[in-house]
Design a protein around this motif. Sequence first.
Motif, PDB file in Angstrom:
ATOM      1  N   ALA A 106       0.829  -1.207   0.000  1.00  0.00           N
ATOM      2  CA  ALA A 106       0.000   0.000   0.000  1.00  0.00           C
ATOM      3  C   ALA A 106       0.864   1.258   0.000  1.00  0.00           C
ATOM      4  O   ALA A 106       0.603   2.198  -0.750  1.00  0.00           O
ATOM      5  N   PHE A 107       1.892   1.261   0.841  1.00  0.00           N
ATOM      6  CA  PHE A 107       2.654   2.505   0.978  1.00  0.00           C
ATOM      7  C   PHE A 107       3.809   2.599  -0.008  1.00  0.00           C
ATOM      8  O   PHE A 107       4.482   3.608  -0.073  1.00  0.00           O
ATOM      9  N   SER A 108       4.070   1.507  -0.759  1.00  0.00           N
ATOM     10  CA  SER A 108       5.025   1.618  -1.862  1.00  0.00           C
ATOM     11  C   SER A 108       4.277   1.861  -3.165  1.00  0.00           C
ATOM     12  O   SER A 108       4.887   2.046  -4.206  1.00  0.00           O
ATOM     13  N   ARG A 109       2.943   1.775  -3.074  1.00  0.00           N
ATOM     14  CA  ARG A 109       2.084   1.954  -4.253  1.00  0.00           C
ATOM     15  C   ARG A 109       2.504   1.007  -5.370  1.00  0.00           C
ATOM     16  O   ARG A 109       2.644   1.393  -6.530  1.00  0.00           O
TER      17      ARG A 109
ATOM     18  N   TYR B 115      -2.444   0.530  13.155  1.00  0.00           N
ATOM     19  CA  TYR B 115      -2.490   1.855  12.528  1.00  0.00           C
ATOM     20  C   TYR B 115      -3.034   1.766  11.098  1.00  0.00           C
ATOM     21  O   TYR B 115      -3.671   2.684  10.608  1.00  0.00           O
ATOM     22  N   TYR B 116      -2.775   0.628  10.450  1.00  0.00           N
ATOM     23  CA  TYR B 116      -3.201   0.457   9.059  1.00  0.00           C
ATOM     24  C   TYR B 116      -4.725   0.345   8.973  1.00  0.00           C
ATOM     25  O   TYR B 116      -5.362   0.935   8.117  1.00  0.00           O
ATOM     26  N   TRP B 117      -5.318  -0.413   9.888  1.00  0.00           N
ATOM     27  CA  TRP B 117      -6.741  -0.707   9.783  1.00  0.00           C
ATOM     28  C   TRP B 117      -7.609   0.114  10.732  1.00  0.00           C
ATOM     29  O   TRP B 117      -8.834   0.091  10.622  1.00  0.00           O
ATOM     30  N   LEU B 118      -6.977   0.820  11.691  1.00  0.00           N
ATOM     31  CA  LEU B 118      -7.773   1.574  12.662  1.00  0.00           C
ATOM     32  C   LEU B 118      -8.752   2.553  11.986  1.00  0.00           C
ATOM     33  O   LEU B 118      -9.929   2.590  12.355  1.00  0.00           O
ATOM     34  N   PRO B 119      -8.310   3.317  10.988  1.00  0.00           N
ATOM     35  CA  PRO B 119      -9.266   4.235  10.339  1.00  0.00           C
ATOM     36  C   PRO B 119     -10.419   3.470   9.691  1.00  0.00           C
ATOM     37  O   PRO B 119     -11.562   3.940   9.706  1.00  0.00           O
ATOM     38  N   LYS B 120     -10.117   2.284   9.162  1.00  0.00           N
ATOM     39  CA  LYS B 120     -11.178   1.466   8.562  1.00  0.00           C
ATOM     40  C   LYS B 120     -12.176   1.020   9.625  1.00  0.00           C
ATOM     41  O   LYS B 120     -13.387   1.076   9.432  1.00  0.00           O
ATOM     42  N   MET B 121     -11.645   0.619  10.784  1.00  0.00           N
ATOM     43  CA  MET B 121     -12.521   0.077  11.821  1.00  0.00           C
ATOM     44  C   MET B 121     -13.347   1.175  12.492  1.00  0.00           C
ATOM     45  O   MET B 121     -14.504   0.962  12.827  1.00  0.00           O
TER      46      MET B 121
ATOM     47  N   GLY C 122     -12.663  12.430  15.406  1.00  0.00           N
ATOM     48  CA  GLY C 122     -11.516  12.852  14.616  1.00  0.00           C
ATOM     49  C   GLY C 122     -11.916  13.006  13.171  1.00  0.00           C
ATOM     50  O   GLY C 122     -13.099  12.878  12.824  1.00  0.00           O
ATOM     51  N   LYS C 123     -10.936  13.255  12.340  1.00  0.00           N
ATOM     52  CA  LYS C 123     -11.190  13.477  10.923  1.00  0.00           C
ATOM     53  C   LYS C 123     -11.842  12.226  10.344  1.00  0.00           C
ATOM     54  O   LYS C 123     -11.442  11.110  10.632  1.00  0.00           O
ATOM     55  N   LYS C 124     -12.859  12.423   9.532  1.00  0.00           N
ATOM     56  CA  LYS C 124     -13.545  11.283   8.909  1.00  0.00           C
ATOM     57  C   LYS C 124     -12.597  10.536   7.968  1.00  0.00           C
ATOM     58  O   LYS C 124     -11.833  11.150   7.226  1.00  0.00           O
ATOM     59  N   ALA C 125     -12.649   9.236   8.031  1.00  0.00           N
ATOM     60  CA  ALA C 125     -11.814   8.443   7.134  1.00  0.00           C
ATOM     61  C   ALA C 125     -12.620   8.073   5.899  1.00  0.00           C
ATOM     62  O   ALA C 125     -13.817   7.806   5.985  1.00  0.00           O
ATOM     63  N   GLU C 126     -11.960   8.081   4.742  1.00  0.00           N
ATOM     64  CA  GLU C 126     -12.647   7.678   3.513  1.00  0.00           C
ATOM     65  C   GLU C 126     -12.713   6.153   3.436  1.00  0.00           C
ATOM     66  O   GLU C 126     -12.099   5.472   4.233  1.00  0.00           O
ATOM     67  N   ALA C 127     -13.435   5.664   2.412  1.00  0.00           N
ATOM     68  CA  ALA C 127     -13.509   4.208   2.238  1.00  0.00           C
ATOM     69  C   ALA C 127     -12.121   3.652   1.968  1.00  0.00           C
ATOM     70  O   ALA C 127     -11.681   2.703   2.607  1.00  0.00           O
ATOM     71  N   LYS C 128     -11.420   4.286   1.027  1.00  0.00           N
ATOM     72  CA  LYS C 128     -10.064   3.844   0.738  1.00  0.00           C
ATOM     73  C   LYS C 128      -9.127   4.782   1.486  1.00  0.00           C
ATOM     74  O   LYS C 128      -8.777   5.852   1.001  1.00  0.00           O
ATOM     75  N   VAL C 129      -8.769   4.378   2.673  1.00  0.00           N
ATOM     76  CA  VAL C 129      -8.028   5.264   3.566  1.00  0.00           C
ATOM     77  C   VAL C 129      -6.655   5.604   3.013  1.00  0.00           C
ATOM     78  O   VAL C 129      -6.198   6.731   3.063  1.00  0.00           O
ATOM     79  N   TRP C 130      -5.988   4.578   2.489  1.00  0.00           N
ATOM     80  CA  TRP C 130      -4.614   4.777   2.010  1.00  0.00           C
ATOM     81  C   TRP C 130      -4.596   4.741   0.493  1.00  0.00           C
ATOM     82  O   TRP C 130      -5.202   3.850  -0.113  1.00  0.00           O
TER      83      TRP C 130
ATOM     84  N   GLU D 184     -11.487  -4.938   1.507  1.00  0.00           N
ATOM     85  CA  GLU D 184     -11.883  -4.190   2.699  1.00  0.00           C
ATOM     86  C   GLU D 184     -11.970  -2.694   2.415  1.00  0.00           C
ATOM     87  O   GLU D 184     -12.679  -1.966   3.105  1.00  0.00           O
ATOM     88  N   TRP D 185     -11.237  -2.220   1.419  1.00  0.00           N
ATOM     89  CA  TRP D 185     -11.223  -0.780   1.135  1.00  0.00           C
ATOM     90  C   TRP D 185     -12.375  -0.375   0.219  1.00  0.00           C
ATOM     91  O   TRP D 185     -12.521   0.805  -0.095  1.00  0.00           O
ATOM     92  N   THR D 186     -13.174  -1.350  -0.234  1.00  0.00           N
ATOM     93  CA  THR D 186     -14.324  -0.993  -1.083  1.00  0.00           C
ATOM     94  C   THR D 186     -15.544  -0.670  -0.238  1.00  0.00           C
ATOM     95  O   THR D 186     -16.510  -0.130  -0.731  1.00  0.00           O
ATOM     96  N   LEU D 187     -15.508  -1.033   1.036  1.00  0.00           N
ATOM     97  CA  LEU D 187     -16.621  -0.721   1.931  1.00  0.00           C
ATOM     98  C   LEU D 187     -16.344   0.613   2.600  1.00  0.00           C
ATOM     99  O   LEU D 187     -15.198   1.018   2.752  1.00  0.00           O
ATOM    100  N   PRO D 188     -17.425   1.310   3.026  1.00  0.00           N
ATOM    101  CA  PRO D 188     -17.197   2.588   3.723  1.00  0.00           C
ATOM    102  C   PRO D 188     -16.457   2.371   5.044  1.00  0.00           C
ATOM    103  O   PRO D 188     -16.435   1.271   5.586  1.00  0.00           O
ATOM    104  N   SER D 189     -15.868   3.440   5.588  1.00  0.00           N
ATOM    105  CA  SER D 189     -15.227   3.369   6.899  1.00  0.00           C
ATOM    106  C   SER D 189     -16.085   4.135   7.888  1.00  0.00           C
ATOM    107  O   SER D 189     -16.318   5.316   7.659  1.00  0.00           O
ATOM    108  N   PRO D 190     -16.560   3.565   8.975  1.00  0.00           N
ATOM    109  CA  PRO D 190     -16.499   2.145   9.278  1.00  0.00           C
ATOM    110  C   PRO D 190     -17.452   1.353   8.400  1.00  0.00           C
ATOM    111  O   PRO D 190     -18.445   1.915   7.919  1.00  0.00           O
TER     112      PRO D 190
END
Lengths: 528, 182, 389
Positions: free
Chosen positions: A276-279, A409-415, A494-502, A509-515
Amino acid sequence: MSTATAAHHHDDHPTGIMRWLTTTNHKDIGTMYLTFSLIMFLVGGSMILAVRAELFQPGLQLMQPEFFNQLIGVHALVMIFAALMPAATGFANWMLPLQLGAPDMALPRLNNWGFWLLPPAAILLTAPFILALFGIGDGAIATGWTFYTPLSVQGGIGVDFAIFAVHLLGISSVMGSINVLVTIFNMRAPGMTLMKMPLFAWGWMITAFLLIATIPVLAGAVTMLLTDRHFGTHFFDAAGGGDPILFQHLFWFFGHPEVYILLLPVWGLIPHILSAFSRKPTYGYKAQIYSFWAIGILSVVVWAHHFFTVGLPIPALLYFMYSTMAISLPLAVLFFCWIATMWKGSMTFETPMLFATGWIILFGIGGLTGLILADVAADAQYHHSYFVVAHFHYTLFAGGIMGIMAGVYYWLPKMTGHMYSETLGKLHFWLTAIAFNVTFIPQFFLGLAGMPRRIPDYALQFSEFNMISTIGAFTLGLSQLIMVYNIVRCVRGGKKAEAKVWEGAEGLEWTLPSPPPYHSFTEQPVIK
Amino acid sequence: MIDQEKRAADNKRLAWKLMWVVAGAVLFAFALVPLYNVFCDLTGLNGKTEGLPAAVQKTMKVDESRWVTVEFTSSVMPGLAWNFYPTQTSMKVRPGQIMLATFEAKNMTNETVVGQAIPSVSPSQATFHFKKIECFCFERQELKAGESKEMPLRFYVSPDLPKDIRTVTLSYAFFHAVPTEN
Amino acid sequence: MAFQFLKKAGMGLMLAVWSLAAHAEYAWNFPKPVTPMAADTLLVHNKFMVIIMVIFVVVLGIMIYSIIRHRKSVGHKAADFTGPSTRSQVIWTLVPFAILLYIDFILMGIPAYHSVVLMEDTKNDSEMVIKVTGSQWRWQYEYMDGEAQGIKFVSNMTTPQEQIQNKTEKGEHYLLEVDNHVVLPVDKKVRILLTSNDVIHTWWVPAFGAARDAIPGFLRETWVKIEEPGTYRGQCKELCGKGHGFMPVVVDAVPEEQFKEWVASKKTEMSAASAGADKEWSKDELLTQGKAVYEKNCAVCHQPGGQGMPPAFPALTGSKIVTAPNFDADGKLMKDSHIDRVFNGKGMMPAWKGTLSDTDIAAVISYERNALGNSMGDLVQPSQIKALR
């Protein structure tokens, strides 16, 4: 049954405490696992800080040796069985249905039972401390987490409590594993073949297989210990034709795979973060899966390297030495793939990536020192010295817990649906990484100089390194409060997280809204 | 659309199949106990010797070309009120030669006590080359109050003993036969 | 609060760095080896350390290069490869694993094999045999052959409780000092047999490179050939209960002639002790010696005042065993009597017959029966204990 009535049935869930007691929802259960794990991480951590405080200087300052022995043993049991394993199970509950495109875990009720066995187990582990305050028994298990006979046959009620705790924890893990396996085999979205499955699911699948194959051996071993203690059997007593060394064989037949049980979910999760972080897509997906299998299989045939000094015949020593060294090959494949995933990427270093990168380096130290520990002759010196203590904290704290933190930290915004504080996250990473090394690098030297592990007091030549190590340990312990604060803050808002956080994250998992909604995929996605 | 009921049934079936794996693993755990003993017998691991008398082969030849020193040592485990020691500390034997060693045991209390001797041989490679024809360790030994007894051990060192082993140590740990509680 | 802590930690760190500089012989590696096994272990260890450090630095170097060059902030665009695609790439990918295979099984595997064979070479040409018995929490030594045959003693830690409890300053060999050192001749191969009376212990002297478990009921062995005279210290390495940190090993390696002198003096000492057991001891003599023996050996568990630490360690004050007679009407020792328990042990209570002299056992039993709140009035004479052997 139509989906509508099913949904209605499930949506009608109770609120308040009953919601948590009776829930069969994978996300609720996952949250409970993760919360439980975090609490026990702090409990186990406080125990070892008390130990490190005692070891700050030579002499006995804070506690007597009996209590010291109880703390080190319960620390290990809590960290392994009540912090690290439930954290991995928590992620499995939360993320497997999301990653596989399933509505929930396959066996929701079993899932609920599996979790609710954990708090009683944790109470069993720690209760003897409290009972001892009231003059009942002589405290918790004081044999170290390994239960070695005959010391454990001799021990007080703490050993019985720990045996029952291990039984409960074992049953809970077996339930969790069966659930994971059934979910993986039966609940994948149409079109998601096993070889298209996320690596996290792969890592967990092998962990689950190892668990159901080896936890029963541990359960059997501690049951035999229990009957030796109370019902006159002689499994481990030479007087009755038994053998105390048999216990070590049984224990480590479980104990060595256990190391990989703890690590495989992390090996599964780190590639997601790196990618994810190396794209950049994961390098060597298949090679990693084959390596998981290779390590899983090798892990059950190398157990005796945990007790080379017990006196084994030369052929056995050589076999266990070379087979242990062989594990370095599939492990090297994994390291190669992790670094190749980063290679020529477009990297950014948010907290999860910092943890993942630091994890590769520190876990690397654990792996490499493991390679030299395989050498039988030198192992006579390393074994049961602080060298080994440092080694397995590089694999289990750095390789296990720091990997889990990367996942948090990776999944917390999703959860939670909120962003955590990146500043605090980075601060937490740097403090953890530095303090961890300040704690454990001196322990390598202590071990080489000849300091045995599990001693409450030590000779004067070990003073300075112990002092540095204690300072490191307290810094490490206190830095974890930053993470706790960050998580609590993130859950509350806190700041709202998008569906695809990163930006570079891939996966269902990133296709569903957060949370994500209470029911994950009521309509299963189709994978092409 | 997914058939919820069918899926639930499938899940249950797979879960039960996996339960069999778990059950197998439990069985395996207990099977490891006898397996371990077999393994010890095969490899001499732990210096455990056989609990049964060895047969004397008629064809066995005494190896006159070398000497092997057999050392004897003993320990009496806590809880057994006996004195027990070898009457000879070591013996020089020819491999294949049948020898007699004796141990002296005395019950120092005013009650009958039953003990069990557990032999152990070191180095462990010598374990299965050390053959006992007659040994007090094959069964429990009973000593009446104040009784002393000379306990015989008839043995031979097999001629197949690796040439590089020149000294073999035999140790007996005498335990109280009824396990004691604290 | 956090700031306070950081300040404290910083000061501690400075203190530590200062003391680091002050100690010239700071230990960064194994202690100086004095046996062939330890020398070999050190060699192998150093070699392997260099190998893994090279691997670590190379891999870390590649990672750091990638981290610096392949980041978004320097404008690097992500590639999209997922594995080696051309034949030459496949070969290049395999090279690191070929190197690792070579390191594992040739570079490390071959010396490691020789070390194992050396370490297990106990059976050849040993010139002396000693038997080491571990018990909670002391080592017993017995010389099995040669002129020293029959010498037997126990080695207790001598570091006083006051030092451990930080009431007095700690001595130079804090926790690593014992009353009876094991004396071994230099340049002789000594075979060491190991066993235990209760739980598993590990006999370990770092300078010898030898560590082997002592297992109750079973015999294990290792060997040493000390090449340099001196005093070498080690510790028990397997968790064996509350005294685990307090059962050191101290070995004096001396030249042959000195060893002979030591054997002679030890033998004289033993026959003197045996003669002492034959005389009739007065109450005062028994109680004075008994108190000393009690404080050294028994007080750890049963406590200096005799109150014990129930349930693991029962009280001696008013104890059923202590307040019962030792001998029956025929003058025979009663089972589960005070003498039986001290002499033969039971459960966690060690058997002291191998550990203490007749006089010490008689004295400590007399002491326990007439002090610590007990007043049985009877005395046990060393000759009565001697008669039991």
